[in-house]
Design a protein around this motif. Structure first.
Motif, short mmCIF file in Angstrom:
data_model
loop_
_atom_site.label_atom_id
_atom_site.label_comp_id
_atom_site.label_asym_id
_atom_site.label_seq_id
_atom_site.Cartn_x
_atom_site.Cartn_y
_atom_site.Cartn_z
N ASP A 207 0.84 -1.20 0.00
CA ASP A 207 0.00 0.00 0.00
C ASP A 207 0.88 1.25 0.00
N VAL A 208 1.88 1.25 0.88
CA VAL A 208 2.79 2.41 0.98
C VAL A 208 3.47 2.63 -0.37
N VAL A 209 3.95 1.54 -0.96
CA VAL A 209 4.69 1.66 -2.23
C VAL A 209 3.75 2.14 -3.34
N ALA A 214 2.24 6.58 -6.86
CA ALA A 214 1.21 7.51 -7.38
C ALA A 214 1.69 8.96 -7.22
N LEU A 215 2.33 9.26 -6.09
CA LEU A 215 2.84 10.62 -5.86
C LEU A 215 3.96 10.95 -6.84
N VAL A 216 4.79 9.96 -7.13
CA VAL A 216 5.87 10.18 -8.11
C VAL A 216 5.27 10.43 -9.50
N ARG A 217 4.25 9.63 -9.85
CA ARG A 217 3.58 9.87 -11.15
C ARG A 217 2.97 11.26 -11.20
N GLY A 218 2.57 11.76 -10.03
CA GLY A 218 1.96 13.09 -9.95
C GLY A 218 2.97 14.22 -10.06
N VAL A 235 11.00 5.92 -3.29
CA VAL A 235 10.49 5.67 -4.65
C VAL A 235 10.81 6.86 -5.55
N GLU A 236 11.34 6.54 -6.74
CA GLU A 236 11.51 7.52 -7.81
C GLU A 236 10.96 6.89 -9.08
N ALA A 237 10.96 7.63 -10.18
CA ALA A 237 10.40 7.09 -11.43
C ALA A 237 11.20 5.88 -11.91
#
Ligand SMILES: O=P(O)(O)OC[C@@]1(O)O[C@H](CO)[C@@H](O)[C@@H]1O
Length: 321
Positions: A207-209, A214-218, A235-237
């Motif tokens: 869930d965290v990942v 999703a935040l990185v995609r944003g 997490v990065e792209a």
């Protein structure tokens, strides 16, 4: 970002940290303090202190109460932090930290802080604008003092971005939500703060990942979510890792998140790839937890833990809860 570029840290609500060690701390009772210590604190100030251990040029700004500024001024002088704080009438708040070595708990009792007026806020914005000219990174960390609107952090992010700087945000609640919309380069919520942002609790690692992705995609370059003693997800792209600290004897958790942010910023200044930034950040956080007070006085303990941090790519591992 280059190693010689200044890092600007913004602490709008600094604090004098009064850490009290109270074995067997009991709610509603008279508690006797076995040991007490006072540190000039506040998230951005802790981050500034730690970044100086990497010899990075650091300027600190935000608001400081004029009546007890001496404790902070001494720190800035000793650590070589450029003092660009806007002074407010009155005293910087005191935050009480109750450390119970028997229950192995740290309880934070954080006061509201001084309220800046409109001219103080204007002075802060022009200071950040001025400092931004020689900077590569602006770190905005900690809570907002009472009376400031939630969008202040987002406005500082927008200012940094307009000047071509990276903006790092470590705050919570509505200020974090507004800041995320302004697309900072890096955020570091813990699972509770991420849950507050999403309006639901975030439980499993998957869930965290998923939410970090999703935040990185944003549009956020790096999303680090701290998981307490379980480490953190980064997490990065192009990459995603989970970093696990070694088992350590926790003394006080005050400043652990700040150490993680400082490690990420120092790693960025050195051009380290994500897994190595995650390793450094996790070792820094673990080293801070293993000692009293919100900061390290030298980098040795963090360096000693680095090789013990387990960094695993998220794609390759089974994501258990
Ligand atoms: O009330 P805020 O601004 O959220 O947090 C303030 C604070 O708890 O953060 C630091 C540790 O991260 C301490 O030095 C300080 O007392």
């Amino acid at each position: 970002m280059l190693q010689e570029q200044t890092v600007v840290t913004v602490t709008m609500n600094p604090a004098v940290d009064l850490a009290c060690t109270v074995p067997g701390f009991a709610l509603g009772e008279v508690n006797r303090v076995a040991r007490a210590r006072t540190d000039p604190g506040g998230k951005g100030i802790n981050i500034a202190r730690l970044l100086r251990l990497f010899n990075l040029p650091v300027a600190g700004t935000g608001f400081l109460g004029a009546d007890n500024a001496g404790l902070f001024e001494r720190l800035f002088q000793q650590r070589g932090i450029q003092d660009a704080f806007v002074r407010l009438p009155g005293e910087t708040r005191t935050d009480v930290k109750v450390v119970d070595p028997e229950a192995k708990t740290t309880t934070d009792i954080n006061c509201p802080g001084l309220t800046p007026d409109t001219p103080h806020l204007a002075a802060l914005f022009s200071t950040v604008d001025r400092l931004s000219r020689d900077a590569g990174l602006v770190v905005i960390a900690g809570s907002l003092p009472p009376g400031l609107e939630d969008g202040v952090v987002a406005k500082l992010v927008a200012m940094a971005r307009a000047r071509g700087l990276r903006a790092v945000v470590d705050t919570s609640g509505p200020a974090l939500a507004e800041a995320i919309a302004a697309k900072p380069s890096l955020i570091k919520p813990n699972t509770l703060e991420l849950g507050q942002y999403l309006g639901r609790s975030v439980e499993s690692l998957e869930d965290v990942v998923a939410e970090a992705r999703a935040l990185v995609r944003g549009g956020i370059e790096t999303v680090a979510v701290s998981l307490g003693e379980r480490g953190a997800v980064f997490v990065e792209a192009e990459a995603a890792v989970v970093a696990r600290p070694p088992q350590i004897e926790a003394v006080s958790t005050v400043g652990a998140g700040d150490a993680m942010v400082a490690g990420l910023c120092a790693g960025l200044a050195r051009g380290l790839p994500l897994p190595e930034r995650a390793r450094l950040a996790t070792a820094m956080a673990a080293a801070v937890v293993a000692q009293p007070g919100p900061c390290l006085s030298d980098i040795g303990p963090a360096r000693a833990l680095e090789s013990l941090v387990v960094v695993e790519p998220l794609e390759a591992r089974r994501m258990e809860s």
